[in-house]
Design an enzyme around this catalytic site. Structure first.
Site, PDB file in Angstrom:
ATOM      1  N   SER A 159      25.498  52.722  77.830  1.00  0.00           N
ATOM      2  CA  SER A 159      25.929  52.180  79.117  1.00  0.00           C
ATOM      3  C   SER A 159      26.313  50.708  78.937  1.00  0.00           C
ATOM      4  CB  SER A 159      24.820  52.388  80.151  1.00  0.00           C
ATOM      5  OG  SER A 159      25.304  52.151  81.455  1.00  0.00           O
ATOM      6  N   ASP A 257      31.327  60.934  85.147  1.00  0.00           N
ATOM      7  CA  ASP A 257      30.909  59.549  84.963  1.00  0.00           C
ATOM      8  C   ASP A 257      32.125  58.673  85.211  1.00  0.00           C
ATOM      9  OD1 ASP A 257      29.997  57.071  84.113  1.00  0.00           O
ATOM     10  OD2 ASP A 257      29.311  57.760  82.157  1.00  0.00           O
ATOM     11  N   HIS A 287      26.493  60.369  84.214  1.00  0.00           N
ATOM     12  CA  HIS A 287      26.386  59.241  83.298  1.00  0.00           C
ATOM     13  C   HIS A 287      25.173  59.382  82.381  1.00  0.00           C
ATOM     14  CE1 HIS A 287      26.788  55.100  81.957  1.00  0.00           C
ATOM     15  NE2 HIS A 287      25.569  54.819  82.361  1.00  0.00           N
TER      16      HIS A 287
END
Length: 314
Positions: A159, A257, A287
């Protein structure tokens, strides 16, 4: 809008935060809720020793805390991995990602250095990035003491941590700093411009959506800078014009995502720049491909370990 989520995650959707994510307080509440509800645990099959170290920070800035994970029993030098946690640039601590770092150390057989970098908005770009680069410089300088093979040092992040990992790889190339042999970019946050179809469309999905990404970038860059010409490619690596000379990459993306398309595009551009690149797109998941006990969650973990073993020459 309805989505064809993986059947194993559908029953869990109601338990995931869905916003609205309007400010940093909402994002941090998301992280705190994840801690309260119980982050995934991991029990290694071998003994992993950990120690916290304070390493020299960037010039004129505070020192940086790192946590070193290493197999207790080893033969010879091991590969090293700088691990950068996620959290949208605004949340996350080493302790919250202890399971991931422990798993890598145990299953890859590597010395893992996890970084406690400064968070935005209190410390906007480039504070967190420079902390991560300082940790890389220390890892390379201390390779002998850590039992690391200096020719097998990689970087990994997920991320926002994936975005920081990509940026550190760019910095290491451009500053002629420590040589990296590999970069693992998991569902990386790479582009502040938010112009891709996935970023435009996924504004209503739970956990992480385009609203959350907007808050994240505004905190990291400072109000009014997102989507302007004032954004450095070291802040948003998708803006880098030259991707040549970077270490081989393994990149993951998830179908539902908002970051999906920028991850796919970055992989394509790396390949076009003659950087050996693997890309995996996981269908039907949000995600990060959450829910470790699901089939796709297990696949994400297995792919990460296998990619790191290949990339680090294990």
């Amino acid at each position: 809008m309805t989505y064809a989520y993986d059947p194993e995650i559908t029953p869990r959707l109601s338990m995931l935060p869905s916003g609205p994510f309007t400010d940093v307080r909402a994002l941090r509440a998301l992280g705190e809720e994840a801690v309260r509800s119980g982050l995934p645990s991991y029990e290694p099959g071998i003994e992993i020793r950990t120690r916290d170290v304070t390493v020299p920070g960037p010039y004129g800035s505070p020192d940086v805390r790192v946590r070193v994970y290493a197999p207790a029993e080893r033969e010879g030098l091991l590969p090293g991995l700088l691990y950068i946690h996620g959290g949208g640039f605004v949340m996350g601590r080493i302790e919250q990602f202890d399971a991931a770092a422990t798993r890598i150390a145990a299953e890859v057989g590597a010395v893992v250095v996890s970084v406690e970098y400064r968070l935005a908005p209190e410390n906007p770009f480039p504070a967190g990035l420079e902390d991560c680069y300082a940790a890389l410089a220390w890892t390379a300088k201390s390779a002998s003491e850590l039992g690391i093979d200096p020719d097998r040092i990689g970087i990994a992040g997920e991320s926002a941590g994936g975005g920081l990992a990509a940026a550190v790889a760019l910095l290491a190339r451009d500053r002629r700093g420590p040589a990296l042999c590999f970069q693992y970019l998991g569902v990386a946050e790479l582009d502040d411009r938010q112009e891709t179809p996935s970023m435009r469309d996924y504004d209503d999905i739970p956990l992480w959506n385009s609203q959350a990404a907007q808050v994240s970038w505004d905190c990291y860059l400072g109000e009014g800078r997102r989507r302007t010409a004032r954004v450095s490619p070291y802040a948003a690596p998708a803006r880098a014009e030259d991707l040549s000379g970077l270490p081989p990459a393994f990149i993951t993306a998830c179908q539902y995502d908002p970051l999906r398309d920028e991850d796919i595009d970055y992989a394509q551009r790396l390949a076009h720049a003659d950087v050996p690149t693997e890309l995996v797109l996981y269908p039907g998941v949000l995600h990060g491909g959450l829910i470790p006990e699901s089939a796709v969650g297990q696949r994400v973990l297995a792919d990460m370990i296998a990619a790191l073993r290949r990339g680090l020459g294990v």
